[in-house]
Design a protein around this motif. Structure first.
Motif, PDB file in Angstrom:
ATOM      1  N   LEU A  13      43.309  56.393  16.145  1.00  0.00           N
ATOM      2  CA  LEU A  13      42.528  57.396  16.874  1.00  0.00           C
ATOM      3  C   LEU A  13      42.547  57.114  18.372  1.00  0.00           C
ATOM      4  O   LEU A  13      42.716  58.029  19.186  1.00  0.00           O
ATOM      5  CB  LEU A  13      41.078  57.409  16.361  1.00  0.00           C
ATOM      6  N   ASP A  17      44.055  59.577  21.254  1.00  0.00           N
ATOM      7  CA  ASP A  17      43.076  60.183  22.159  1.00  0.00           C
ATOM      8  C   ASP A  17      43.463  59.935  23.610  1.00  0.00           C
ATOM      9  O   ASP A  17      42.806  59.184  24.340  1.00  0.00           O
ATOM     10  CB  ASP A  17      41.687  59.618  21.855  1.00  0.00           C
ATOM     11  N   ARG A  18      44.526  60.582  24.061  1.00  0.00           N
ATOM     12  CA  ARG A  18      45.037  60.363  25.418  1.00  0.00           C
ATOM     13  C   ARG A  18      44.146  60.986  26.490  1.00  0.00           C
ATOM     14  O   ARG A  18      44.279  60.656  27.664  1.00  0.00           O
ATOM     15  CB  ARG A  18      46.454  60.929  25.530  1.00  0.00           C
ATOM     16  N   ARG A  19      43.274  61.890  26.090  1.00  0.00           N
ATOM     17  CA  ARG A  19      42.392  62.539  27.076  1.00  0.00           C
ATOM     18  C   ARG A  19      40.976  61.982  27.060  1.00  0.00           C
ATOM     19  O   ARG A  19      40.105  62.515  27.733  1.00  0.00           O
ATOM     20  CB  ARG A  19      42.360  64.053  26.817  1.00  0.00           C
ATOM     21  N   LEU A  21      38.631  62.008  24.711  1.00  0.00           N
ATOM     22  CA  LEU A  21      37.637  62.908  24.133  1.00  0.00           C
ATOM     23  C   LEU A  21      36.529  62.126  23.426  1.00  0.00           C
ATOM     24  O   LEU A  21      35.335  62.401  23.622  1.00  0.00           O
ATOM     25  CB  LEU A  21      38.301  63.871  23.151  1.00  0.00           C
ATOM     26  N   LEU A  22      36.907  61.169  22.582  1.00  0.00           N
ATOM     27  CA  LEU A  22      35.905  60.389  21.858  1.00  0.00           C
ATOM     28  C   LEU A  22      35.105  59.506  22.806  1.00  0.00           C
ATOM     29  O   LEU A  22      33.902  59.301  22.610  1.00  0.00           O
ATOM     30  CB  LEU A  22      36.584  59.538  20.785  1.00  0.00           C
ATOM     31  N   ARG A  23      35.743  59.015  23.841  1.00  0.00           N
ATOM     32  CA  ARG A  23      35.030  58.220  24.840  1.00  0.00           C
ATOM     33  C   ARG A  23      33.969  59.079  25.524  1.00  0.00           C
ATOM     34  O   ARG A  23      32.831  58.620  25.739  1.00  0.00           O
ATOM     35  CB  ARG A  23      36.015  57.652  25.856  1.00  0.00           C
ATOM     36  N   SER A 176      34.677  68.586  27.525  1.00  0.00           N
ATOM     37  CA  SER A 176      34.301  67.230  27.149  1.00  0.00           C
ATOM     38  C   SER A 176      32.784  67.120  27.020  1.00  0.00           C
ATOM     39  O   SER A 176      32.033  67.659  27.843  1.00  0.00           O
ATOM     40  CB  SER A 176      34.798  66.233  28.197  1.00  0.00           C
ATOM     41  N   CYS A 368      36.297  66.868  18.373  1.00  0.00           N
ATOM     42  CA  CYS A 368      37.248  65.860  18.860  1.00  0.00           C
ATOM     43  C   CYS A 368      38.090  65.321  17.716  1.00  0.00           C
ATOM     44  O   CYS A 368      39.320  65.196  17.836  1.00  0.00           O
ATOM     45  CB  CYS A 368      36.495  64.733  19.551  1.00  0.00           C
ATOM     46  N   TYR A 369      37.452  64.992  16.589  1.00  0.00           N
ATOM     47  CA  TYR A 369      38.201  64.458  15.443  1.00  0.00           C
ATOM     48  C   TYR A 369      39.180  65.502  14.899  1.00  0.00           C
ATOM     49  O   TYR A 369      40.312  65.164  14.534  1.00  0.00           O
ATOM     50  CB  TYR A 369      37.232  64.034  14.342  1.00  0.00           C
ATOM     51  N   LEU A 372      42.198  65.634  17.246  1.00  0.00           N
ATOM     52  CA  LEU A 372      43.072  64.464  17.172  1.00  0.00           C
ATOM     53  C   LEU A 372      43.830  64.414  15.847  1.00  0.00           C
ATOM     54  O   LEU A 372      45.035  64.143  15.827  1.00  0.00           O
ATOM     55  CB  LEU A 372      42.248  63.189  17.364  1.00  0.00           C
ATOM     56  N   GLN A 377      46.263  68.394  21.626  1.00  0.00           N
ATOM     57  CA  GLN A 377      45.725  67.875  22.891  1.00  0.00           C
ATOM     58  C   GLN A 377      45.606  69.057  23.830  1.00  0.00           C
ATOM     59  O   GLN A 377      46.470  69.929  23.864  1.00  0.00           O
ATOM     60  CB  GLN A 377      46.659  66.820  23.490  1.00  0.00           C
TER      61      GLN A 377
END
Length: 379
Positions: A13, A17-19, A21-23, A176, A368-369, A372, A377
């Motif tokens: 994950l 998650d290059r953007r 999102l989860l963060r 976001s 977000c999940y 991903l 993206q």
């Protein structure tokens, strides 16, 4: 294709998650605390308003600004009408967007500007127009952005947007979760001062704590079977979400969920409030989108075919089933058409603000999940 195995692989994950999102979803509570501090440092807590504004106008681009306007309108209720000023222009680029005050706006009204950029010339023009009409201007935008000078020229108040260190070098999607709270929190503090919303500092701290607890339940390290956000994302795989909402908090959360699903996960979704959602969407559940619909031979080979989207009802509620509710009729309609249902409610004892926060957090994590695990993206 939806890769459900990705949901229970935190390292995969993180790599997908290059953007961030989860963060952004996990940092929502911290963002509320930082934004509240920025509002206090900007002088919001020291304001001594002479009375409530007649109306509140909200301007800004994208999903974040529309979510802010919707949430503020729901929280303000009958205290004052809240209107979003929709931009016009030939392209979605900030330089092409223009906002215009309604003809009735004047000295007894309040203009709120919410933007993650602050370089849109149209918002500077709007602030100047508001000044000439006597409208009070308050903006939340990145510090040292061009909008800062325009708001100062309009004798308005600008609260620096709360940003995370990584956002200084990375582009953050407007949808976001952290972006929403960075813009919304200072405006809640302001509206508490003018008497439109009950959001004192203690309430904002409770919101931050609720967001932290929800992030713990919905984080990447928590397995799908005990993670409400991952469970909802898996349930929405290969589905057309039909989001039905009940309650003051649930309505704007459902509309934001539909917008975020489209923007982050590339998934179409429909949202409507109960009980009007039942006649509005009843025909969808009876047609080809129904879960039981299969107009062709059941035994044909489907290996080479793309998975057809089937409707799935997502029932968002911010109150228990004890009072007057359209939820039983909603369940009956959905199950009568063999349509599956996902249900989501805040924990018992939540205040209105906490209910907003919890429902927003779970649905943001779920979007977000889904993005991903679907390999999507944002552009």
């Amino acid at each position: 294709m939806f890769d459900e195995s990705l949901l229970d692989d935190p390292d995969a994950l993180a790599g997908a998650d290059r953007r961030g999102l989860l963060r952004g979803a996990a940092e929502a509570g911290a963002r509320v605390r930082t934004a509240a501090r920025h509002a206090n440092e900007a002088g919001v807590s020291a304001l001594s308003p002479e009375g409530r504004p007649r109306a509140v106008l909200v301007a800004g681009p994208g999903t974040a600004a529309s979510g802010v306007a919707d949430l503020v309108g729901a929280l303000a209720g009958a205290s004052a009408p809240v209107t979003r000023l929709h931009p016009t222009g030939v392209a979605p680029a900030g330089g092409a967007l223009r906002w215009t005050l309604p003809g009735w706006a004047g000295s007894v009204d309040l203009l709120l500007i919410a933007t993650t950029d602050g370089a849109e010339p149209g918002l500077g023009v709007l602030a100047d127009q508001a000044y000439r009409r006597g409208v009070t201007v308050v903006a939340v935008a990145p510090s040292h952005s061009p909008l800062t000078e325009a708001v100062e020229g309009a004798h308005g108040l600008l609260v620096p947007m709360a940003t995370a260190p990584h956002e200084l070098s990375e582009e953050t999607p407007a949808a976001s979760p952290g972006t929403l709270w960075a813009l919304l929190t200072p405006l809640l503090a302001l509206l508490d001062r003018v008497g439109l919303v009950d959001a004192p500092a203690e309430a904002l701290q409770q919101v931050a704590d609720r967001l932290d607890r929800t992030a713990e339940r919905c984080g990447p390290a928590i397995a799908t079977y005990e993670n409400p956000a991952k469970t909802l994302a898996a349930e929405l795989a290969d589905s057309l979400p039909i989001i039905w909402t009940e309650g003051t908090a649930a309505g704007p959360v459902g509309r934001r969920f539909a917008a975020v699903l489209a923007e982050l996960a590339g998934r179409p979704a429909l949202a409507a409030d109960l009980p009007e959602a039942l006649p509005a969407h009843g025909a969808l559940l009876a047609g080809d989108l129904a879960a039981a619909a299969d107009p062709d031979d059941f035994f044909r080979d489907r290996v080479e075919e793309a998975q057809a989207l089937r409707a799935r009802v997502v029932l968002l509620r911010d109150r228990s089933t004890g009072g007057l509710s359209a939820a039983p009729a909603a369940r009956e309609l959905a199950l009568g058409h063999d349509t599956t249902i996902s249900e989501l409610e805040p924990e018992e004892g939540a205040t209105e603000l906490e209910a907003f926060a919890e429902l927003l957090a779970v649905t943001d994590f779920a979007a977000c999940y889904l993005a991903l695990a679907s390999g999507r993206q944002t552009p």
